[in-house]
Design a protein around this motif. Structure first.
Motif, PDB file in Angstrom:
ATOM      1  N   SER A 226      40.190  40.556  46.141  1.00  0.00           N
ATOM      2  CA  SER A 226      39.391  41.656  45.631  1.00  0.00           C
ATOM      3  C   SER A 226      39.513  41.858  44.085  1.00  0.00           C
ATOM      4  N   ILE A 239      39.148  47.970  46.406  1.00  0.00           N
ATOM      5  CA  ILE A 239      40.449  48.550  46.220  1.00  0.00           C
ATOM      6  C   ILE A 239      41.495  47.287  46.064  1.00  0.00           C
ATOM      7  N   THR A 247      42.188  45.040  51.976  1.00  0.00           N
ATOM      8  CA  THR A 247      40.659  45.220  52.132  1.00  0.00           C
ATOM      9  C   THR A 247      40.752  44.722  53.694  1.00  0.00           C
ATOM     10  N   ASP A 266      33.386  40.332  49.327  1.00  0.00           N
ATOM     11  CA  ASP A 266      34.684  40.437  49.397  1.00  0.00           C
ATOM     12  C   ASP A 266      35.177  40.746  50.881  1.00  0.00           C
TER      13      ASP A 266
HETATM   14 MG   LIG Z   1      41.320  42.656  49.046  1.00  0.00          MG
END
Ligand SMILES: [Mg+2]
Ligand SMILES: Nc1nc2c(ncn2[C@@H]2O[C@H](COP(=O)(O)OP(=O)(O)OP(=O)(O)O)[C@@H](O)[C@H]2O)c(=O)[nH]1
Length: 448
Positions: A226, A239, A247, A266
């Motif tokens: 991320s 985040i 995630t 992502d």
């Molecule tokens: Mg992540």
């Protein structure tokens, strides 16, 4: 049937306020209508900017006489202060004076109907306006300049030549006229077929330019996926925490990487877990990799490579992939073994990100190679389908000419050649239907 007999009007600049707004009038009565709505200091002269007043504004009007205008009709362009109110008033007055509000793309449609541009070029106008990256704009501009049009014209000329010779042999069978031997015909057909095949090879590359590519970020939890996603976007979109399994869902956004429009995704870190949400996240992650044109497999350079990393390296070995070693601002736990060829980056300091961007570009280009530097990029699915049809017809013709029992009668070969030419003529719009034109021009904006 479309007509060019009436005069059309529309605001040509984007909706809303602006420094300048332009109203375009096109058609046989463009000048009369302009004269009716403008108080001119001096009469309109071809291609000269003339100062004038309307009811509510001071404007500059330019007259482009037919056929040397954008549409090929008489055109008057009125540049006013960019107030939507003033522009709408000018359009309303023009309509009251006998013009009709233009449909979306109708100015460009007229350019096509008047033979100013072909259909490929008209579609390129829409592509140019819709372009998001400079590369997309460049490909559209090339087509507007006629690169694809020219290539199709030369293929069509070769087909025409061949057709004429075959027809001649057909017309004088008894007199022993043989304008073409079967071997010669086969060779000529094959050469044309190869040219079309080369154009078709450009379709994938063209699609990459036009539609962009999907790039998915993969890896085990907490390796910095991320953070890399955010760093490439230049925004704190996903985040990031030090807790593995942050995630859960797919997070995606669009970014321009070296001129390509990239949908970056992502994904959740892959691990075995009993958490129901995370299991679903991992399954979505795998789907995202499968749908991607390129996978960035992330490994943490500050931690030793473990079995989980090895499993993922193995799992992604057969898809287009780049290995990215993150957290390279920290002391490295491993040196890059040659077989990994990892690209070292740090999302924290930005080290290596430029290198990664160009590797992404190269990786996508490698998956979609350009066959020849000056071949037009075929960016349009309609063109691709028609080129494929032309190619199939030519392959049939080659088979007919080179049939084991001797060449099939010229008539059959000629039918295939006519099919091929018909498909090419549909690309450029020499042969077209109102429905197709409606469909193509519906995606244009009003005023273009
Ligand atoms: Mg992540
Ligand atoms: N020093 C350093 N720390 C980093 C870097 N990239 C990520 N981190 C840290 O690594 C931790 C995990 O980062 P994330 O980006 O959330 O990792 P992730 O792979 O998305 O993790 P999951 O979503 O749990 O799979 C965070 O504490 C980050 O601050 C980096 O380049 N350098």
């Amino acid at each position: 049937m479309f007509s060019t007999d009436d005069t059309i009007v529309a605001i040509a600049t984007p909706a809303g306020r602006g420094g300048i707004g332009v109203v375009r009038i096109s058609g046989p009565s463009a000048v009369e209508i302009a004269n009716a709505l403008l108080q001119l200091d001096s009469p309109l002269r071809p291609r000269y900017a003339t100062f004038a007043r309307t009811q509510g504004d001071q404007v500059v009007a330019t007259y482009f006489p037919a056929p040397h205008s954008y549409t090929g009709d008489h055109v008057v362009e009125i540049s006013a202060h960019g107030s939507p109110v003033v522009l709408r008033q000018i359009v309303a007055t023009a309509m009251a004076s006998g013009s009709r509000l233009a449909e979306p793309g109708e100015f460009t449609l007229r350019a096509f109907l008047n033979g100013r541009i072909d259909l490929v070029q008209a579609e390129a106008v829409a592509d140019l306006i819709d372009a998001v990256t400079p590369l997309q704009a460049r490909a559209a501009f090339d087509q507007l300049e006629g690169t694809l049009t020219g290539q199709i014209a030369s293929i069509d000329a070769a087909l025409f030549d061949l057709t004429a010779k075959l027809e001649a042999s057909l017309d004088f069978p008894d007199e022993g006229y043989h304008f073409l031997e079967a071997g010669e015909t086969g060779a000529a057909l094959r050469a044309i077929e190869r040219t079309i095949a080369a154009l078709l090879c450009e379709v994938r590359r063209g699609r990459l330019i036009r539609e962009g590519a999907r790039v998915a970020i993969a890896g085990k939890p907490n390796v910095g996926k991320s953070s890399l996603f955010n760093a490439l976007l230049g925004a704190g979109r996903a985040i990031v925490t030090s807790i593995p399994g942050t995630t859960r869902d797919l997070v995606s956004d669009t970014v321009d990487i070296e001129g390509l429009r990239i949908d970056l995704v992502d994904t959740a870190g892959v691990r075995t877990t009993s958490d129901e949400v995370e299991i679903e996240g991992v399954s979505r992650a795998r789907q995202a990799w499968a749908n991607a044109d390129l996978v960035l497999l992330v490994v943490d350079r500050s931690c030793a490579i473990d079995e989980a990393d090895k499993d993922l390296l193995h799992e992604t070995a057969d898809v287009p992939r780049l290995v990215v070693a993150t957290k390279s601002d920290l002391p490295p736990a491993w040196r890059d073994a040659d077989d990994l060829q990892a690209i070292a980056v740090s999302s924290k300091t930005g080290i290596g990100l430029d290198g990664l961007r160009s590797a992404i570009r190269t990786g996508l280009d490698a998956a979609n190679p350009a066959t020849a530097p000056d071949t037009a990029a075929v960016t349009n699915v309609r063109h691709a389908a028609l080129l494929e049809r032309a190619r199939t017809a030519l392959c049939r013709a080659v088979e007919a000419v080179e049939a084991p029992g001797g060449p099939v009668a010229e008539e059959f070969v000629l039918t295939d050649l006519q099919d091929a030419r018909a498909a090419l003529e549909e690309v450029t719009g020499k042969r077209t239907s109102d429905d197709l034109l409606r469909h193509i021009f519906a995606r244009f904006c009003i005023g273009k």
